[in-house]
Enzyme design. Structure first.
Site, PDB file in Angstrom:
ATOM      1  N   HIS A 257       0.855  -1.199   0.000  1.00 14.61           N
ATOM      2  CA  HIS A 257       0.000   0.000   0.000  1.00 14.61           C
ATOM      3  C   HIS A 257       0.876   1.228   0.000  1.00 14.61           C
ATOM      4  O   HIS A 257       1.952   1.228   0.596  1.00 14.61           O
ATOM      5  CB  HIS A 257      -0.921   0.006   1.230  1.00 14.61           C
ATOM      6  CG  HIS A 257      -2.053   0.978   1.110  1.00 14.61           C
ATOM      7  ND1 HIS A 257      -1.948   2.287   1.503  1.00 14.61           N
ATOM      8  CD2 HIS A 257      -3.308   0.827   0.607  1.00 14.61           C
ATOM      9  CE1 HIS A 257      -3.098   2.905   1.265  1.00 14.61           C
ATOM     10  NE2 HIS A 257      -3.941   2.041   0.714  1.00 14.61           N
ATOM     11  N   GLU A 312      -7.727  -5.049  -0.751  1.00 20.18           N
ATOM     12  CA  GLU A 312      -8.279  -5.732  -1.925  1.00 20.18           C
ATOM     13  C   GLU A 312      -8.288  -7.248  -1.768  1.00 20.18           C
ATOM     14  O   GLU A 312      -9.114  -7.937  -2.355  1.00 20.18           O
ATOM     15  CB  GLU A 312      -7.491  -5.351  -3.186  1.00 20.18           C
ATOM     16  CG  GLU A 312      -7.354  -3.864  -3.431  1.00 20.18           C
ATOM     17  CD  GLU A 312      -8.669  -3.162  -3.733  1.00 20.18           C
ATOM     18  OE1 GLU A 312      -9.724  -3.814  -3.652  1.00 20.18           O
ATOM     19  OE2 GLU A 312      -8.627  -1.959  -4.030  1.00 20.18           O
TER      20      GLU A 312
HETATM   21  N1  COA Z   1       4.384  -7.724  -4.516  1.00 21.16           N
HETATM   22  C1  COA Z   1       5.715  -7.735  -4.692  1.00 21.16           C
HETATM   23  N2  COA Z   1       6.497  -6.655  -4.532  1.00 21.16           N
HETATM   24  C2  COA Z   1       5.888  -5.521  -4.161  1.00 21.16           C
HETATM   25  C3  COA Z   1       4.507  -5.434  -3.944  1.00 21.16           C
HETATM   26  C4  COA Z   1       3.737  -6.604  -4.141  1.00 21.16           C
HETATM   27  N3  COA Z   1       2.429  -6.609  -3.973  1.00 21.16           N
HETATM   28  N4  COA Z   1       4.178  -4.168  -3.593  1.00 21.16           N
HETATM   29  C5  COA Z   1       5.327  -3.480  -3.587  1.00 21.16           C
HETATM   30  N5  COA Z   1       6.345  -4.291  -3.937  1.00 21.16           N
HETATM   31  C6  COA Z   1       7.765  -3.916  -4.062  1.00 21.16           C
HETATM   32  C7  COA Z   1       8.009  -3.277  -5.423  1.00 21.16           C
HETATM   33  O1  COA Z   1       8.331  -4.233  -6.406  1.00 21.16           O
HETATM   34  C8  COA Z   1       9.145  -2.339  -5.128  1.00 21.16           C
HETATM   35  O2  COA Z   1      10.352  -3.091  -5.139  1.00 21.16           O
HETATM   36  P1  COA Z   1      11.740  -2.420  -5.654  1.00 21.16           P
HETATM   37  O3  COA Z   1      12.005  -1.301  -4.697  1.00 21.16           O
HETATM   38  O4  COA Z   1      12.704  -3.549  -5.585  1.00 21.16           O
HETATM   39  O5  COA Z   1      11.433  -1.935  -7.042  1.00 21.16           O
HETATM   40  C9  COA Z   1       8.883  -1.901  -3.696  1.00 21.16           C
HETATM   41  O6  COA Z   1       8.064  -2.910  -3.103  1.00 21.16           O
HETATM   42  C10 COA Z   1       8.162  -0.554  -3.644  1.00 21.16           C
HETATM   43  O7  COA Z   1       7.104  -0.531  -4.608  1.00 21.16           O
HETATM   44  P2  COA Z   1       6.192   0.782  -4.842  1.00 21.16           P
HETATM   45  O8  COA Z   1       5.383   0.598  -6.084  1.00 21.16           O
HETATM   46  O9  COA Z   1       7.022   2.004  -4.728  1.00 21.16           O
HETATM   47  O10 COA Z   1       5.286   0.660  -3.586  1.00 21.16           O
HETATM   48  P3  COA Z   1       3.982   1.491  -3.256  1.00 21.16           P
HETATM   49  O11 COA Z   1       3.835   1.325  -1.795  1.00 21.16           O
HETATM   50  O12 COA Z   1       3.979   2.832  -3.797  1.00 21.16           O
HETATM   51  O13 COA Z   1       2.870   0.659  -4.089  1.00 21.16           O
HETATM   52  C11 COA Z   1       0.943  -0.604  -4.548  1.00 21.16           C
HETATM   53  C12 COA Z   1       1.604   0.392  -3.605  1.00 21.16           C
HETATM   54  C13 COA Z   1      -0.449  -1.000  -4.013  1.00 21.16           C
HETATM   55  C14 COA Z   1       0.756   0.038  -5.936  1.00 21.16           C
HETATM   56  C15 COA Z   1       1.830  -1.857  -4.662  1.00 21.16           C
HETATM   57  O14 COA Z   1       2.084  -2.401  -3.379  1.00 21.16           O
HETATM   58  C16 COA Z   1       1.278  -2.896  -5.595  1.00 21.16           C
HETATM   59  O15 COA Z   1       1.474  -2.805  -6.808  1.00 21.16           O
HETATM   60  N6  COA Z   1       0.602  -3.969  -5.045  1.00 21.16           N
HETATM   61  C17 COA Z   1       0.104  -5.035  -5.858  1.00 21.16           C
HETATM   62  C18 COA Z   1      -1.177  -4.665  -6.516  1.00 21.16           C
HETATM   63  C19 COA Z   1      -2.327  -4.697  -5.551  1.00 21.16           C
HETATM   64  O16 COA Z   1      -2.373  -5.329  -4.513  1.00 21.16           O
HETATM   65  N7  COA Z   1      -3.299  -3.985  -5.934  1.00 21.16           N
HETATM   66  C20 COA Z   1      -4.477  -4.002  -5.197  1.00 21.16           C
HETATM   67  C21 COA Z   1      -5.526  -4.856  -5.793  1.00 21.16           C
HETATM   68  S1  COA Z   1      -5.308  -6.427  -6.281  1.00 21.16           S
END
Ligand code: COA
Length: 369
Positions: A257, A312
């Site tokens: 998140h 989610e």
């Molecule tokens: N699975 C694997 N790795 C994850 C992850 C996940 N669900 N969420 C974050 N990470 C990792 C990223 O790959 C990134 O790694 P890196 O630094 O080696 O590149 C790091 O954590 C930071 O990612 P970032 O996108 O900056 O984190 P955020 O906190 O801004 O992102 C979300 C938030 C929700 C967009 C992200 O956690 C995500 O894409 N989750 C999966 C999608 C999801 O659950 N969506 C909701 C509905 S299904």
């Protein structure tokens, strides 16, 4: 180019307005470090047993012309559901080539600014009526008329299935609607406030909010959690499947998140709601094993970055267990979030100033004459 000294330039850190306070609100507060969601002075966990109507009464408190108690809101929403149902039949055919959320957008556009029912009541009442009719239409079934005597959650499920829902399904849907009703200045709520600030009116504000919710980075995402569980398929595949996914640098759906650095409190509330739904779900027991393994692997792979279960993951399990098709999950999210959108619009309208930020011009200047 000269820059006005009071204009702060956008940097990469503020491009998404992260950390920028863009509104004052009494409605909700998200504390990402502590994993708390506070709605008008109550921790979300303490609201888990409330009805959706009770939560709406809390959100609308002091924002509507007359104070509305929970039972008055229940009656007003029931009457408004009956009224908006008249709009459904003439418009359903036009939704044929649209996705469910696009169809909801179309039907909401038929709500007329001239209506004498308070617009916030009509908007909240309309979403379940439209969403249920759209879901049925996609399966070739005719819409089911609302029952004004029921609560919003019970009638939503009845209009979806055509038969009365069980008490436990109604309780689970009430918990879901309460859980997602408001969440600070998220993208769709901000959109609603920006539109409200132009005095465009409540319907335009919440339709704009729905357009923002539709995106996969906001409310368009819980379906992929079920796709992931389906792809894993069986217990022996959980660990190897997740390891392969992470090795390819891909993300696990339903984890992580932007704001919460600890567990999303909404995930816990919805996990509680699944306790009574195990018999109705294809996924809950299996999903808990996937969650445990995923958290272990994410902690191993990203020891410095806490990645926890997000809302989610359990949204998908609750909505599937109470009978919603996955392609309607975003519309069910909108049914809950409409409570927050309407409250934010009322709050914005009560103390309005046009929201009009500035941009930093990076294009060329005209050639000197
Ligand atoms: N699975 C694997 N790795 C994850 C992850 C996940 N669900 N969420 C974050 N990470 C990792 C990223 O790959 C990134 O790694 P890196 O630094 O080696 O590149 C790091 O954590 C930071 O990612 P970032 O996108 O900056 O984190 P955020 O906190 O801004 O992102 C979300 C938030 C929700 C967009 C992200 O956690 C995500 O894409 N989750 C999966 C999608 C999801 O659950 N969506 C909701 C509905 S299904």
């Amino acid at each position: 180019m000269t820059t006005h000294p009071q204009i702060h330039s956008a940097t990469s850190a503020t491009m998404g307005l992260e950390g920028i306070v863009a509104a004052e609100t009494v409605l909700s507060h998200v504390d990402g470090a502590a994993g708390r969601l506070i709605i008008r002075g109550h921790d979300l966990q303490d609201l888990a047993g409330w009805s959706f109507e009770g939560l709406i009464a809390l959100l609308w408190q002091d924002l509507t012309p007359e104070p509305l108690a929970e039972d008055q809101i229940r009656a007003a929403l029931g009457a408004a559901r009956v009224q908006v149902f008249a709009l459904v039949d003439p418009l359903l055919a036009a939704t044929k080539s649209l996705s469910p959320v696009e169809a909801l957008r179309l039907l909401l556009s038929a709500l007329a600014d001239e209506s004498d029912v308070p617009h916030h009541v009509l908007a909240v009442a309309a979403v379940p009526v439209f969403a249920a009719a759209i879901a049925r239409h996609r399966c070739g079934q005719s819409p089911v008329a609302p029952d004004a005597a029921l609560g919003q959650a019970a009638d939503f499920l009845r209009m979806l299935r055509g038969t009365p829902a069980t008490a436990e399904a109604v309780r689970a849907l009430d918990t879901y609607l309460v859980t997602v009703a408001d969440h600070g200045l998220n993208a769709s709520t901000f959109t609603a406030r920006v539109i409200a600030s132009t005095k465009a009116g409540l319907f335009s504000s919440v339709i704009g909010a729905l357009c923002a919710l539709k995106g996969p980075l906001h409310g368009g995402a819980p379906g992929p959690v079920l796709d992931m569980l389906d792809a894993i398929g069986e217990e022996s595949q959980i660990r190897p499947w997740l390891m392969q996914k992470l090795a390819r640098g891909e993300r696990l759906m339903g984890f992580g998140h932007r704001i919460y650095r600890v567990r999303d409190p909404r995930a816990d509330v919805l996990k509680g709601a699944t306790a009574h739904l195990r018999h109705a779900s294809n996924w809950i027991g299996f999903a808990e094993k996937v969650e445990a393994e995923a958290l272990t692997l994410l902690a191993e792979k990203k020891p410095l970055r806490p990645i926890q279960t997000n809302v989610e993951f359990y949204t998908a399990l609750v909505l599937e267990a109470v009978g919603f098709p996955p392609d309607s999950f975003t519309n069910v999210f909108a049914a809950g979030r409409m409570a927050g959108w309407t409250a934010h619009v009322l709050e914005q309208e009560a103390n309005n100033r046009l929201i009009r930020p500035q941009s930093r011009y990076t294009g060329p200047m005209p050639a000197a004459a």
